[in-house]
Write a protein that holds these residues in place. Sequence first.
Motif, PDB file in Angstrom:
ATOM      1  N   GLU A  51      -1.186   9.290   7.898  1.00 16.15           N
ATOM      2  CA  GLU A  51      -1.794   7.964   7.766  1.00 16.15           C
ATOM      3  C   GLU A  51      -1.704   7.451   6.337  1.00 16.15           C
ATOM      4  O   GLU A  51      -1.439   6.272   6.110  1.00 16.15           O
ATOM      5  CB  GLU A  51      -3.254   8.010   8.217  1.00 16.15           C
ATOM      6  N   LEU A  52      -1.915   8.333   5.370  1.00 16.73           N
ATOM      7  CA  LEU A  52      -1.824   7.961   3.956  1.00 16.73           C
ATOM      8  C   LEU A  52      -0.452   7.389   3.640  1.00 16.73           C
ATOM      9  O   LEU A  52      -0.335   6.332   3.020  1.00 16.73           O
ATOM     10  CB  LEU A  52      -2.087   9.185   3.069  1.00 16.73           C
ATOM     11  N   LEU A  53       0.595   8.066   4.092  1.00 20.06           N
ATOM     12  CA  LEU A  53       1.953   7.607   3.776  1.00 20.06           C
ATOM     13  C   LEU A  53       2.323   6.352   4.551  1.00 20.06           C
ATOM     14  O   LEU A  53       3.022   5.481   4.017  1.00 20.06           O
ATOM     15  CB  LEU A  53       2.959   8.734   4.019  1.00 20.06           C
ATOM     16  N   GLN A  54       1.849   6.208   5.783  1.00 21.29           N
ATOM     17  CA  GLN A  54       2.106   4.970   6.522  1.00 21.29           C
ATOM     18  C   GLN A  54       1.457   3.784   5.819  1.00 21.29           C
ATOM     19  O   GLN A  54       2.079   2.725   5.658  1.00 21.29           O
ATOM     20  CB  GLN A  54       1.571   5.079   7.957  1.00 21.29           C
ATOM     21  N   GLU A  55       0.224   3.961   5.389  1.00 19.73           N
ATOM     22  CA  GLU A  55      -0.476   2.895   4.671  1.00 19.73           C
ATOM     23  C   GLU A  55       0.218   2.577   3.347  1.00 19.73           C
ATOM     24  O   GLU A  55       0.402   1.420   2.985  1.00 19.73           O
ATOM     25  CB  GLU A  55      -1.921   3.320   4.414  1.00 19.73           C
ATOM     26  N   ALA A  56       0.645   3.617   2.644  1.00 23.36           N
ATOM     27  CA  ALA A  56       1.320   3.426   1.358  1.00 23.36           C
ATOM     28  C   ALA A  56       2.641   2.678   1.540  1.00 23.36           C
ATOM     29  O   ALA A  56       2.973   1.799   0.745  1.00 23.36           O
ATOM     30  CB  ALA A  56       1.553   4.773   0.679  1.00 23.36           C
ATOM     31  N   ARG A  57       3.406   2.997   2.596  1.00 25.85           N
ATOM     32  CA  ARG A  57       4.662   2.285   2.849  1.00 25.85           C
ATOM     33  C   ARG A  57       4.400   0.806   3.110  1.00 25.85           C
ATOM     34  O   ARG A  57       5.142  -0.046   2.639  1.00 25.85           O
ATOM     35  CB  ARG A  57       5.422   2.917   4.020  1.00 25.85           C
ATOM     36  N   GLN A  58       3.344   0.495   3.864  1.00 25.04           N
ATOM     37  CA  GLN A  58       3.021  -0.910   4.145  1.00 25.04           C
ATOM     38  C   GLN A  58       2.657  -1.657   2.864  1.00 25.04           C
ATOM     39  O   GLN A  58       3.087  -2.793   2.661  1.00 25.04           O
ATOM     40  CB  GLN A  58       1.867  -0.997   5.143  1.00 25.04           C
TER      41      GLN A  58
END
Length: 105
Positions: A51-58
């Motif tokens: 979730e952290l990396l998905q949010e960071a990519r967005q």
Amino acid sequence: MLIVNTENIPGRRYEVLGLVRGSVVQSKNFGKDFMSAMKTLVGGEIVAYTELLQEARQIAMGRMVAQAEELGADAIVCLRYASSSVMQGAAEVISYGTAVRFTDK
């Protein structure tokens, strides 16, 4: 804003405006970080970091798009992502590509 990871947009003519990028450094709170460390003992997906990396990519992509819009771009070609660990529990994610303006409107 059209965003593609290919080197060109078939059937479209455009001028290159330049490199655009967006980045973010994110971390999870101590509780989630601790629980994620425990997950490494038994194996499996560490959902908090996914979730952290998905949010960071967005966030990184949003910043890249904002930079392209400032240049008057219609699209971004050659989208790429990169990530690196900044410190334990914190990661940097960067998105970058080439901003272009259509000339065949």
